[in-house]
Design a protein around this motif. Structure first.
Motif, PDB file in Angstrom:
ATOM      1  N   LYS A  50      73.816 -15.431  79.487  1.00 18.72           N
ATOM      2  CA  LYS A  50      75.136 -14.871  79.197  1.00 18.72           C
ATOM      3  C   LYS A  50      76.027 -14.909  80.431  1.00 18.72           C
ATOM      4  O   LYS A  50      77.241 -15.168  80.328  1.00 18.72           O
ATOM      5  CB  LYS A  50      75.003 -13.425  78.697  1.00 18.72           C
ATOM      6  N   TYR A 239      72.987  -9.657  74.511  1.00 22.37           N
ATOM      7  CA  TYR A 239      71.971 -10.382  73.759  1.00 22.37           C
ATOM      8  C   TYR A 239      71.730  -9.681  72.419  1.00 22.37           C
ATOM      9  O   TYR A 239      71.861  -8.464  72.316  1.00 22.37           O
ATOM     10  CB  TYR A 239      70.668 -10.455  74.554  1.00 22.37           C
ATOM     11  N   ARG A 240      71.377 -10.455  71.424  1.00 17.91           N
ATOM     12  CA  ARG A 240      71.166  -9.900  70.078  1.00 17.91           C
ATOM     13  C   ARG A 240      69.838 -10.417  69.530  1.00 17.91           C
ATOM     14  O   ARG A 240      69.574 -11.617  69.546  1.00 17.91           O
ATOM     15  CB  ARG A 240      72.319 -10.296  69.149  1.00 17.91           C
ATOM     16  N   ASN A 253      66.909 -13.960  66.063  1.00 17.63           N
ATOM     17  CA  ASN A 253      67.726 -14.785  66.956  1.00 17.63           C
ATOM     18  C   ASN A 253      66.835 -15.358  68.058  1.00 17.63           C
ATOM     19  O   ASN A 253      66.689 -14.783  69.137  1.00 17.63           O
ATOM     20  CB  ASN A 253      68.854 -13.935  67.553  1.00 17.63           C
ATOM     21  N   ASP A 256      68.527 -16.051  71.749  1.00 20.55           N
ATOM     22  CA  ASP A 256      68.774 -14.885  72.600  1.00 20.55           C
ATOM     23  C   ASP A 256      67.470 -14.226  73.045  1.00 20.55           C
ATOM     24  O   ASP A 256      67.358 -13.743  74.182  1.00 20.55           O
ATOM     25  CB  ASP A 256      69.640 -13.868  71.859  1.00 20.55           C
ATOM     26  N   ASP A 259      66.153 -16.403  75.847  1.00 21.49           N
ATOM     27  CA  ASP A 259      66.970 -16.264  77.059  1.00 21.49           C
ATOM     28  C   ASP A 259      66.760 -14.893  77.703  1.00 21.49           C
ATOM     29  O   ASP A 259      66.711 -14.787  78.934  1.00 21.49           O
ATOM     30  CB  ASP A 259      68.450 -16.450  76.716  1.00 21.49           C
ATOM     31  N   PHE A 260      66.644 -13.858  76.894  1.00 21.10           N
ATOM     32  CA  PHE A 260      66.412 -12.517  77.423  1.00 21.10           C
ATOM     33  C   PHE A 260      65.050 -12.454  78.107  1.00 21.10           C
ATOM     34  O   PHE A 260      64.900 -11.859  79.175  1.00 21.10           O
ATOM     35  CB  PHE A 260      66.489 -11.499  76.290  1.00 21.10           C
ATOM     36  N   GLY A 292      70.535  -5.189  74.136  1.00 20.95           N
ATOM     37  CA  GLY A 292      70.839  -6.513  74.656  1.00 20.95           C
ATOM     38  C   GLY A 292      71.755  -6.503  75.869  1.00 20.95           C
ATOM     39  O   GLY A 292      72.289  -7.550  76.253  1.00 20.95           O
TER      40      GLY A 292
END
Length: 313
Positions: A50, A239-240, A253, A256, A259-260, A292
């Motif tokens: 992000k 983030y979701r 998702n 996300d 990535d998280f 998130g």
């Protein structure tokens, strides 16, 4: 130390502290006191998906040929807007010439129920630019064909302070002036008048203006036509864990979540203790628990050595 105020410790970290901590080796980090370990961990700045997206969007708005005089960076509290501006923009906009300050960032003071104090805002900008003799500033103007100066008083007038800012920004080679917590400008007083002042400052200054704030800033910025036409809007998203598919159904998702988890792994590699919980295995739980918001992730993770800090204090 019986109780740690994590939020207070985080607020006390200065840009100089962040730079000092960033240079520590793992061995040096392990040797820190429990309180310093927490400060070290909170100071960590890691690139994540992000943030990288925000960086690319900001870069498109910046530049001497950009028509976007006003840029608004908006996102949820704790997303990392302030840290991004201080650390990444501050590092990008730097000059080897000690007399130049390409990037100036100030936090707009919270004034409660009182009308917005532009005097306080202007003084904060001048202080951040290391301008001397702030109270001695006197604006000059031409009247009836003669050069005149604002009469001296115990404090510099608003006109004098504003003129001093315009001169300082040009002399310091400033390309971006950032106003953090810009919502405080809008909390009191006529919003249209406030935004007129912001627009006027952007027009008169030789640099671009970055407004940083939460969602409350969004409605005013987007409803003020001249700012929309003259500026850029950058959203710092969270983030979701779930996203809506083409059928209107909420589904997992994967992007996300991945990535998280990658961001968690980056933080884990800098963990200031010999061992740590497997945060990555709990990435989906942490994603939901923090909504998130990346900034809140550190507060959840730092609980991993809270007991150690209390035991050794």
């Amino acid at each position: 130390m019986n109780k740690l105020d994590f939020s207070r410790l985080a607020r006390e970290i200065s840009p100089e502290d962040r730079l000092r901590y960033s240079r520590l080796t793992r061995e040096q980090a392990l040797a820190l006191s429990p309180k310093e370990k927490i400060r070290y961990f909170f100071s960590l700045q890691v690139k994540h998906a992000k943030l990288t997206l925000v960086e690319k969007r900001i870069e498109r708005c910046l530049g001497p040929f950009s028509e976007e005089r006003i840029i608004a960076l908006i996102g949820p509290t704790g997303a990392g807007k302030t840290s991004f501006s201080e650390y990444f923009l501050g590092a990008k906009l730097i000059s080897e010439d000690v007399g130049l300050i390409p990037f100036i960032m100030v936090k707009v003071p919270a004034l409660g129920p009182r009308a917005v104090s532009w005097s306080g805002v202007y003084r904060s900008i001048l202080k951040a630019g290391h301008e001397p003799l702030i109270e001695k500033k006197r604006a000059s103007f031409v009247k009836d064909g003669r050069l005149q100066t604002v009469q001296a008083s115990s404090k510099a007038s608003l006109l004098s302070l504003r003129t001093a800012i315009e001169n300082m920004l040009e002399n310091r080679g400033t390309v971006l002036l950032a106003l953090d917590e810009a919502l405080h400008l809008l909390r009191s007083g006529d919003p249209v008048v406030v935004m007129d002042s912001v627009k006027s400052m952007a027009d008169a200054a030789s640099c671009q203006l970055l407004l940083i704030g939460s969602y409350d800033l969004l409605e005013l910025v987007t409803s003020y036509g001249q700012v929309v036409r003259r500026g850029g809007l950058v959203y710092f998203d969270r983030y979701r864990s779930k996203v809506m598919n083409e059928k209107g159904e909420l589904v997992r998702n994967e992007i996300d979540i991945e990535d998280f988890g990658a961001a968690i792994q980056k933080l884990q590699r800098r963990w200031p203790c010999e061992s740590h919980p497997n945060f990555y295995a709990a990435r989906e739980i942490l994603l939901d628990a923090t909504l998130g918001i990346f900034g809140l992730l550190k507060e959840f993770m730092v609980g991993g050595f809270k007991c150690e800090a209390q035991h050794n204090a």
